[in-house]
Design an enzyme around this catalytic site. Structure first.
Site, PDB file in Angstrom:
ATOM      1  N   ALA A  53      33.721   7.463  15.948  1.00  0.00           N
ATOM      2  CA  ALA A  53      34.240   6.364  16.766  1.00  0.00           C
ATOM      3  C   ALA A  53      34.344   6.848  18.205  1.00  0.00           C
ATOM      4  O   ALA A  53      35.379   6.729  18.863  1.00  0.00           O
ATOM      5  CB  ALA A  53      35.573   5.854  16.241  1.00  0.00           C
ATOM      6  N   HIS A 108      35.762  11.670  24.054  1.00  0.00           N
ATOM      7  CA  HIS A 108      34.894  12.575  23.299  1.00  0.00           C
ATOM      8  C   HIS A 108      33.710  13.042  24.147  1.00  0.00           C
ATOM      9  O   HIS A 108      33.342  14.223  24.134  1.00  0.00           O
ATOM     10  CB  HIS A 108      34.338  11.866  22.050  1.00  0.00           C
ATOM     11  CG  HIS A 108      35.367  11.485  21.046  1.00  0.00           C
ATOM     12  ND1 HIS A 108      35.698  10.171  20.792  1.00  0.00           N
ATOM     13  CD2 HIS A 108      36.131  12.232  20.220  1.00  0.00           C
ATOM     14  CE1 HIS A 108      36.623  10.128  19.846  1.00  0.00           C
ATOM     15  NE2 HIS A 108      36.905  11.362  19.480  1.00  0.00           N
ATOM     16  N   GLY A 128      40.213  18.454  22.960  1.00  0.00           N
ATOM     17  CA  GLY A 128      40.841  17.693  24.035  1.00  0.00           C
ATOM     18  C   GLY A 128      42.345  17.886  24.086  1.00  0.00           C
ATOM     19  O   GLY A 128      43.007  18.079  23.065  1.00  0.00           O
ATOM     20  N   GLU A 129      42.888  17.807  25.291  1.00  0.00           N
ATOM     21  CA  GLU A 129      44.335  17.850  25.469  1.00  0.00           C
ATOM     22  C   GLU A 129      45.015  16.604  24.922  1.00  0.00           C
ATOM     23  O   GLU A 129      46.241  16.593  24.779  1.00  0.00           O
ATOM     24  CB  GLU A 129      44.686  18.003  26.946  1.00  0.00           C
ATOM     25  CG  GLU A 129      44.441  19.387  27.495  1.00  0.00           C
ATOM     26  CD  GLU A 129      44.949  19.526  28.916  1.00  0.00           C
ATOM     27  OE1 GLU A 129      45.500  18.543  29.462  1.00  0.00           O
ATOM     28  OE2 GLU A 129      44.791  20.603  29.485  1.00  0.00           O
ATOM     29  N   ASP A 178      45.135  15.613  21.920  1.00  0.00           N
ATOM     30  CA  ASP A 178      45.862  16.135  20.758  1.00  0.00           C
ATOM     31  C   ASP A 178      46.391  17.517  21.136  1.00  0.00           C
ATOM     32  O   ASP A 178      45.891  18.545  20.669  1.00  0.00           O
ATOM     33  CB  ASP A 178      44.929  16.204  19.551  1.00  0.00           C
ATOM     34  CG  ASP A 178      44.432  14.829  19.137  1.00  0.00           C
ATOM     35  OD1 ASP A 178      45.251  14.043  18.623  1.00  0.00           O
ATOM     36  OD2 ASP A 178      43.242  14.538  19.328  1.00  0.00           O
ATOM     37  N   SER A 207      41.521   6.657  23.018  1.00  0.00           N
ATOM     38  CA  SER A 207      41.736   6.958  21.605  1.00  0.00           C
ATOM     39  C   SER A 207      40.934   5.985  20.765  1.00  0.00           C
ATOM     40  O   SER A 207      40.811   4.802  21.111  1.00  0.00           O
ATOM     41  CB  SER A 207      43.227   6.833  21.248  1.00  0.00           C
ATOM     42  OG  SER A 207      43.423   6.884  19.852  1.00  0.00           O
TER      43      SER A 207
END
Length: 289
Positions: free
Chosen positions: A32, A37, A146-147, A149, A184
């Site tokens: 997704a 991303h 990634g920051e 998470d 997200s």
């Protein structure tokens, strides 16, 4: 761009690239794909000759009642986006083949029991177990996370250090959509009204950052007050922590901190975070470009 579904096929594809001496990067994703991303892919491309992206909706990190079946999936669209980014190799394992029969679980003590870990028991054991498998399958020189998470990033760094895996873990800055909402995959579940409500998360974090003078209790109170009063928001947690240890901070602290929040907007659970930097401090957790 090559696409492979088994570890054997993946390793065969990477073997000649590794033999040529070029660095190999891994970007783990659950698909997704959005701009967040793709920003990780671009960081990876600056650091390695070959970029491998994995797409795997990890069933081990979803708890009872969570949205594993509802998690957005669009493999054809994801592959098209990765091809446009000139990704070299994509690994798309099937859940049955990648997780069947596992008797080993990777657990990182001390970093996984609070924040997301308190709200989602067992979540990080599922994350670290599958990230460990992906690192073993790809054997990259560098992996980009990634920051967005942030707790996951800290935990993966500790796992790699503790197990001497020899992989450089790079944290890439969180990407926001034009209205400020953290990018997200779960944003797709928000209705227009819910999306407007969700902006309270980034606004509360920005207010804490602007007011930051080193007083962790004041910043924590500001976050909680704003989010508890925000319409359409059901607060899960709002915390101010040490950016390296994730320990909650109290009183006036020297240096930087990290503010992390999680909340339900309708039925969708969102997380966000932001660095709180003292004047003159080096930004924490950023990609080292």
């Amino acid at each position: 761009m090559e696409v492979h579904a088994t570890v054997d096929a993946l390793r065969a594809a990477l073997r000649p690239r590794r033999a040529q001496g070029g660095r190999i990067a891994l970007v783990p994703t659950m698909g997704a794909l959005h701009e967040g991303h793709l920003s990780l892919v671009r960081v990876a491309m600056r650091r390695a000759a070959t970029v491998t992206v994995s797409i795997f909706v990890n069933p081990l990190q979803f708890g009872a009642g969570e949205d594993f079946t509802a998690y957005p999936r669009d493999l054809e669209r994801d592959l098209a986006r990765l091809k446009r980014e000139r990704v070299d190799v994509v690994f798309v394992p099937e859940a049955d083949g990648f997780t069947r029969g596992l008797r080993t679980t990777v657990h990182v003590a001390g970093l996984t029991g609070h924040l997301e870990g308190a709200s989602r028991p067992g979540h990080f054991d599922g994350v670290t177990t599958i990230v460990g498998k992906l690192l073993g399958a790809v054997q990259p020189d560098v992996a980009v996370f990634g920051e967005k998470d942030y707790q996951q990033l800290v935990i993966v760094r500790r796992m790699v250090r503790d197990l001497d895996l020899g992989v450089e873990i790079v944290g890439a800055p969180l990407v926001r959509e034009p209205d400020g909402l953290a990018a997200s995959s779960r944003n797709a579940h928000l209705s227009p009204d819910e999306r407007r409500s969700a902006l309270a998360l980034s606004r509360a974090l920005s207010a804490a950052r602007e007011a930051w003078g080193g007083d962790a209790g004041r910043a924590r109170g500001l976050l909680r007050s704003r989010l508890q009063k925000a319409p359409g928001i059901r607060l899960d947690y709002a915390e101010v922590v040490d950016p390296s240890t994730l320990e909650p901070l109290e009183g006036v602290v020297q240096g930087s901190a990290r503010a992390l929040v999680a909340a339900f907007v309708g039925r969708t659970r969102l997380i966000d975070n932001m660095g709180l930097e003292s004047p003159g401090a080096e930004p924490s957790g950023r990609a080292r470009d």
